[in-house]
Design a protein around this motif. Structure first.
Motif: not given
Length: 128
Positions: A51, A55, A114-115, A118, A121-122
């Motif tokens: 994940c 991201g 999810l973290a 995120t 992606e950041q």
């Protein structure tokens, strides 16, 4: 009905990436085995790392990049690497023997994945 131009190439790179990602996941699962009542660390780490990488990938690769790169890396390698089906089976098996561990594993995986996506992606978006 005719195939979309380039569709066979896209399917080919997705399949090749899927083989690579699945083999990497298998290697990690073999390196970090767990018993029936133990926390499935290999699956947890696989999904969280996958994940995070997804991201980063989505933030970094835009349509301006090579048209086969996102399907190869994202759908292929990372799709083959992550394993939410194993996550579901592990959770179901744990429910019968270690209910608390099953709940920690289930909610912990979702929160961490999810973290990780995120954060990926950041971090990936900062280098544009």
């Amino acid at each position: 009905m005719t195939a979309e131009p380039g569709l066979p190439r896209i399917l080919g790179v997705v399949a090749l990436g899927g083989v690579i990602g699945s083999l990497a996941r298998y290697g990690l699962a073999e390196a970090v085995p767990h018993g029936a009542t133990g926390f499935p660390w290999a699956t947890f780490v696989t999904n969280v790392l996958g994940c995070f990488a997804i991201g980063v990938l989505l933030a970094r690769l835009t349509p301006r990049h090579h048209p086969l790169l996102r399907p190869f890396l994202g759908t292929g390698i990372l799709g083959g690497f992550t394993t939410f089906s194993t996550f579901a089976v592990d959770t179901e098996k744990l429910l019968h023997v270690q209910m608390v561990v099953a709940f920690v594993y289930f909610f912990g995986t979702i929160a961490a994945a999810l973290a990780a996506a995120t954060i990926g992606e950041q971090l990936g978006g900062r280098r544009r």
